[in-house]
Each structure stands twice: as structure tokens, then as C-alpha cells.
Write a protein that holds these residues in place. Structure first.
Motif, PDB file in Angstrom:
ATOM      1  N   LEU A  84       0.850  -1.263  -0.017  1.00 28.65           N
ATOM      2  CA  LEU A  84      -0.051   0.109  -0.039  1.00 28.65           C
ATOM      3  C   LEU A  84       0.799   1.146  -0.008  1.00 28.65           C
ATOM      4  CD1 LEU A  84      -2.946  -0.907   2.485  1.00 28.65           C
ATOM      5  CD2 LEU A  84      -3.128  -0.522   0.005  1.00 28.65           C
ATOM      6  N   ILE A  85       2.024   1.158   0.770  1.00 32.21           N
ATOM      7  CA  ILE A  85       2.728   2.341   0.829  1.00 32.21           C
ATOM      8  C   ILE A  85       3.715   2.591  -0.556  1.00 32.21           C
ATOM      9  CG2 ILE A  85       4.699   3.477   2.256  1.00 32.21           C
ATOM     10  CD1 ILE A  85       3.456   2.432   4.894  1.00 32.21           C
ATOM     11  N   LEU A  86       4.502   1.725  -0.492  1.00 28.78           N
ATOM     12  CA  LEU A  86       5.604   1.827  -1.838  1.00 28.78           C
ATOM     13  C   LEU A  86       4.767   1.959  -3.065  1.00 28.78           C
ATOM     14  CD1 LEU A  86       8.242  -0.578  -0.252  1.00 28.78           C
ATOM     15  CD2 LEU A  86       8.007   1.977  -0.195  1.00 28.78           C
ATOM     16  N   ALA A  87       3.860   0.870  -3.214  1.00 32.55           N
ATOM     17  CA  ALA A  87       3.280   1.091  -4.481  1.00 32.55           C
ATOM     18  C   ALA A  87       2.464   2.097  -5.047  1.00 32.55           C
ATOM     19  CB  ALA A  87       2.470  -0.376  -4.760  1.00 32.55           C
ATOM     20  N   THR A  88       1.569   2.298  -3.736  1.00 29.48           N
ATOM     21  CA  THR A  88       0.660   3.326  -4.089  1.00 29.48           C
ATOM     22  C   THR A  88       1.149   4.998  -4.268  1.00 29.48           C
ATOM     23  OG1 THR A  88      -0.950   2.299  -2.595  1.00 29.48           O
ATOM     24  CG2 THR A  88      -1.406   4.681  -2.912  1.00 29.48           C
ATOM     25  N   MET A  89       2.268   4.930  -3.721  1.00 26.82           N
ATOM     26  CA  MET A  89       3.127   6.278  -4.111  1.00 26.82           C
ATOM     27  C   MET A  89       3.615   6.439  -5.439  1.00 26.82           C
ATOM     28  SD  MET A  89       5.520   6.345  -0.543  1.00 26.82           S
ATOM     29  CE  MET A  89       7.187   6.547  -1.763  1.00 26.82           C
ATOM     30  N   LYS A  90       3.511   5.313  -6.245  1.00 26.55           N
ATOM     31  CA  LYS A  90       4.037   5.488  -7.571  1.00 26.55           C
ATOM     32  C   LYS A  90       2.719   5.570  -8.734  1.00 26.55           C
ATOM     33  CE  LYS A  90       8.399   4.626  -6.558  1.00 26.55           C
ATOM     34  NZ  LYS A  90       9.475   5.423  -6.951  1.00 26.55           N
ATOM     35  N   ILE A  91       1.605   5.602  -8.190  1.00 18.30           N
ATOM     36  CA  ILE A  91       0.588   5.700  -8.850  1.00 18.30           C
ATOM     37  C   ILE A  91       0.266   6.997  -9.767  1.00 18.30           C
ATOM     38  CG2 ILE A  91      -2.121   5.754  -9.061  1.00 18.30           C
ATOM     39  CD1 ILE A  91      -2.236   3.362  -6.956  1.00 18.30           C
ATOM     40  N   GLN A  92       0.183   6.906 -11.076  1.00 20.35           N
ATOM     41  CA  GLN A  92       0.092   8.079 -11.840  1.00 20.35           C
ATOM     42  C   GLN A  92      -1.356   8.287 -12.613  1.00 20.35           C
ATOM     43  OE1 GLN A  92       3.444   8.085 -14.510  1.00 20.35           O
ATOM     44  NE2 GLN A  92       4.774   8.525 -12.715  1.00 20.35           N
ATOM     45  N   HIS A  93      -2.129   6.948 -12.538  1.00 19.90           N
ATOM     46  CA  HIS A  93      -3.529   6.729 -13.234  1.00 19.90           C
ATOM     47  C   HIS A  93      -3.977   5.992 -12.480  1.00 19.90           C
ATOM     48  CE1 HIS A  93      -6.212   5.583 -16.399  1.00 19.90           C
ATOM     49  NE2 HIS A  93      -5.817   6.578 -16.962  1.00 19.90           N
ATOM     50  N   PRO A  94      -5.543   6.291 -12.299  1.00 19.06           N
ATOM     51  CA  PRO A  94      -6.204   5.014 -11.523  1.00 19.06           C
ATOM     52  C   PRO A  94      -6.236   3.576 -12.003  1.00 19.06           C
ATOM     53  CG  PRO A  94      -7.688   7.087 -12.304  1.00 19.06           C
ATOM     54  CD  PRO A  94      -6.354   7.266 -12.781  1.00 19.06           C
ATOM     55  N   ILE A  95      -6.034   3.446 -12.965  1.00 18.00           N
ATOM     56  CA  ILE A  95      -6.022   1.759 -13.558  1.00 18.00           C
ATOM     57  C   ILE A  95      -4.919   1.258 -12.710  1.00 18.00           C
ATOM     58  CG2 ILE A  95      -4.493   1.907 -15.734  1.00 18.00           C
ATOM     59  CD1 ILE A  95      -6.884   0.064 -16.533  1.00 18.00           C
ATOM     60  N   GLU A  96      -3.627   1.995 -12.338  1.00 16.75           N
ATOM     61  CA  GLU A  96      -2.778   1.459 -11.811  1.00 16.75           C
ATOM     62  C   GLU A  96      -2.742   1.017 -10.298  1.00 16.75           C
ATOM     63  OE1 GLU A  96       1.420   3.397 -13.566  1.00 16.75           O
ATOM     64  OE2 GLU A  96       0.087   5.095 -12.442  1.00 16.75           O
ATOM     65  N   ALA A  97      -4.136   1.276  -9.824  1.00 14.76           N
ATOM     66  CA  ALA A  97      -4.587   0.790  -8.535  1.00 14.76           C
ATOM     67  C   ALA A  97      -4.784  -0.907  -8.767  1.00 14.76           C
ATOM     68  CB  ALA A  97      -5.801   1.548  -8.069  1.00 14.76           C
ATOM     69  N   LEU A  98      -5.132  -1.514  -9.777  1.00 22.57           N
ATOM     70  CA  LEU A  98      -5.658  -2.706 -10.136  1.00 22.57           C
ATOM     71  C   LEU A  98      -4.337  -3.632  -9.648  1.00 22.57           C
ATOM     72  CD1 LEU A  98      -7.718  -2.703 -13.408  1.00 22.57           C
ATOM     73  CD2 LEU A  98      -8.255  -3.098 -11.085  1.00 22.57           C
ATOM     74  N   PRO A  99      -3.180  -3.525 -10.158  1.00 29.14           N
ATOM     75  CA  PRO A  99      -2.275  -4.465  -9.789  1.00 29.14           C
ATOM     76  C   PRO A  99      -1.880  -4.364  -8.097  1.00 29.14           C
ATOM     77  CG  PRO A  99      -1.100  -2.844 -11.296  1.00 29.14           C
ATOM     78  CD  PRO A  99      -2.495  -2.530 -11.065  1.00 29.14           C
ATOM     79  N   ILE A 100      -2.218  -3.270  -7.490  1.00 32.31           N
ATOM     80  CA  ILE A 100      -1.820  -3.052  -6.059  1.00 32.31           C
ATOM     81  C   ILE A 100      -3.072  -4.097  -5.490  1.00 32.31           C
ATOM     82  CG2 ILE A 100      -1.994  -1.483  -4.302  1.00 32.31           C
ATOM     83  CD1 ILE A 100      -0.917   0.516  -6.360  1.00 32.31           C
ATOM     84  N   ALA A 101      -4.322  -3.982  -5.946  1.00 29.20           N
ATOM     85  CA  ALA A 101      -5.349  -4.718  -5.470  1.00 29.20           C
ATOM     86  C   ALA A 101      -5.287  -6.219  -5.747  1.00 29.20           C
ATOM     87  CB  ALA A 101      -6.796  -4.455  -5.927  1.00 29.20           C
ATOM     88  N   GLY A 102      -4.530  -6.580  -6.758  1.00 29.05           N
ATOM     89  CA  GLY A 102      -4.361  -7.898  -7.233  1.00 29.05           C
ATOM     90  C   GLY A 102      -3.277  -8.401  -6.205  1.00 29.05           C
ATOM     91  N   THR A 103      -2.113  -7.657  -6.096  1.00 28.43           N
ATOM     92  CA  THR A 103      -1.030  -7.988  -5.229  1.00 28.43           C
ATOM     93  C   THR A 103      -1.822  -8.181  -3.671  1.00 28.43           C
ATOM     94  OG1 THR A 103       0.382  -6.654  -6.385  1.00 28.43           O
ATOM     95  CG2 THR A 103       1.031  -7.321  -4.111  1.00 28.43           C
ATOM     96  N   ILE A 104      -2.188  -7.163  -3.251  1.00 23.81           N
ATOM     97  CA  ILE A 104      -3.055  -7.644  -1.871  1.00 23.81           C
ATOM     98  C   ILE A 104      -4.006  -8.903  -1.899  1.00 23.81           C
ATOM     99  CG2 ILE A 104      -4.452  -6.513  -0.185  1.00 23.81           C
ATOM    100  CD1 ILE A 104      -3.406  -3.755  -1.043  1.00 23.81           C
ATOM    101  N   ALA A 105      -4.741  -9.050  -2.819  1.00 19.91           N
ATOM    102  CA  ALA A 105      -5.541 -10.277  -2.589  1.00 19.91           C
ATOM    103  C   ALA A 105      -4.586 -11.550  -2.733  1.00 19.91           C
ATOM    104  CB  ALA A 105      -6.483 -10.313  -3.975  1.00 19.91           C
ATOM    105  N   SER A 106      -3.784 -11.421  -3.688  1.00 16.62           N
ATOM    106  CA  SER A 106      -2.920 -12.940  -3.788  1.00 16.62           C
ATOM    107  C   SER A 106      -1.936 -12.794  -2.501  1.00 16.62           C
ATOM    108  CB  SER A 106      -1.962 -12.831  -4.850  1.00 16.62           C
ATOM    109  OG  SER A 106      -1.026 -11.522  -4.850  1.00 16.62           O
ATOM    110  N   THR A 107      -1.495 -11.765  -1.849  1.00 10.71           N
ATOM    111  CA  THR A 107      -0.719 -11.807  -0.461  1.00 10.71           C
ATOM    112  C   THR A 107      -1.557 -12.480   0.625  1.00 10.71           C
ATOM    113  OG1 THR A 107       0.466  -9.853  -1.052  1.00 10.71           O
ATOM    114  CG2 THR A 107       0.277 -10.318   1.331  1.00 10.71           C
ATOM    115  N   TRP A 108      -2.955 -11.895   0.653  1.00  9.88           N
ATOM    116  CA  TRP A 108      -3.706 -12.672   1.545  1.00  9.88           C
ATOM    117  C   TRP A 108      -4.038 -14.304   1.227  1.00  9.88           C
ATOM    118  CZ3 TRP A 108      -8.514 -15.403   1.191  1.00  9.88           C
ATOM    119  CH2 TRP A 108      -9.000 -15.637   2.636  1.00  9.88           C
TER     120      TRP A 108
END
Length: 188
Positions: A84-108
Motif C-alpha cells: 500500500l505504501i510503496l506501490a501507491t506512492m507510484k500511482i500516476q493513473h487510476p488503473i494502476e491501482a488494479l495491480p496493487i489490489a491484485g497483489t493485496i488479494a494474492s498476498t492474503w
């Protein structure tokens, strides 16, 4: 060769590394292969300028290896917070939140589930990555994640059908996980 095509070539290498991953019934082997794939994809995304995805996927590689030895809730939370901290800081477009959501889901999924449930959650995570990779113009990333979506989907159906017939496709892994959980609870 231009940097664009060099980045696409690295994506092609990731495709080759990851294409057989979901056929693996051995959870440890699956996780090692997933970590290798994630490492190569991180290089690909950094070369493409998709820094949020690159950060997310390198954290995924580290997280996947860590989940082999530690499945503790607090370790999982560290990786979710780091993502959430490191990847979210790099977001430049809303669609870039998808890999972060995917990463959080796969982490769980990697820390809290196994077998068919883990693969099903990983399938949803993959859908996030496919969408992102199409948007980012990642040829190798789209091919590999699209292949993962199909292969993992077919294997989820196949494993589900096996379970309906009374066959546990994850019997060996289930036994190892149960023994590890019993050993961990004895140490507390």
C-alpha cells in the motif's frame, strides 16, 4: 534494439518462466516459480516505466518466498502495508491501482489459504493484472497473465471436478500444511 523492445523481450522471458506455473500441484514449487516470474516481471515493468506495477510485483516476489516459511498474520500484514505504501506512492493513473489490489488479494491468499481456494483468489488477482497490462501496453505481461488466467481457470475447474469425485488433488500438500500447523501450535 530500442529500450521499448528490450523491455518487451524481458516480458517475453517472463512469459517463458511463468507459463507452466499453475500446473504445479506442489505448493512450494508453485511459489518458487511464482517468485521467479515476479522478479522478471518487475524488471520488465521498470523498463516500461510502470513503476507502481514494478514495485508491486517485486514486493510480490519477496512476499511469495517469505510465505513458504512464515504464514503468520503479522508477516502478511507487513507485506500488505508495504504494498500500500510503496506501490501507491507510484500511482500516476487510476488503473494502476488494479495491480496493487491484485497483489493485496494474492498476498492474503498465499498467507491464509491453500489448494483450490488459493488458486481461485490468485485467478481474481490475475484478472486485475491482465487489465492493467493491456492498458500499459505490455505485450509479454498481457500474454503471460492472459495465459495464467486461462490455465489457472482450467486447472481450478479440473481440481474442483477431482474433488467432486472424491479425489483430493492437494492431498500431499494438505498433509504437509497440517503437520506444519500442528508443529507451530505445539511450539506456542
Amino acid at each position: 534494439m530500442t529500450s521499448y523492445w528490450a523491455a518487451q523481450a524481458v516480458g517475453g522471458v517472463a512469459f517463458l518462466v511463468g507459463i507452466t506455473m499453475f500446473f504445479n500441484r506442489n505448493e512450494r514449487g508453485f511459489k518458487y516459480q511464482l517468485a521467479g516470474y515476479s522478479t522478471v516481471m518487475s524488471c520488465h515493468f521498470f523498463m516500461m516505466g510502470a513503476h507502481a506495477a514494478a514495485m508491486s510485483v517485486i514486493l510480490s516476489a519477496i512476499r511469495t518466498i517469505t510465505s513458504i516459511w512464515w504464514r503468520n498474520l503479522w508477516v502478511m500484514m507487513i507485506f500488505i502495508i508495504l504494498t500500500l505504501i510503496l506501490a501507491t506512492m507510484k500511482i500516476q493513473h487510476p488503473i494502476e491501482a488494479l495491480p496493487i489490489a491484485g497483489t493485496i488479494a494474492s498476498t492474503w491468499a498465499l498467507f491464509r489459504t491453500h489448494g483450490l481456494k488459493m488458486r481461485s483468489i490468485m485467478w481474481c488477482s490475475t484478472a486485475c493484472w491482465v487489465t492493467h497490462n493491456i492498458w500499459a501496453g505490455s505485450i509479454g505481461g498481457t500474454l503471460v497473465e492472459g495465459s495464467f488466467l486461462l490455465m489457472n481457470g482450467f486447472n481450478i475447474i479440473r481440481f474442483y471436478r477431482m474433488q467432486k469425485r472424491g479425489i483430493d488433488p492437494f492431498a500431499i500438500e494438505s498433509k504437509v500444511i497440517k503437520e506444519a500447523e500442528e508443529k507451530a501450535s505445539e511450539q506456542k
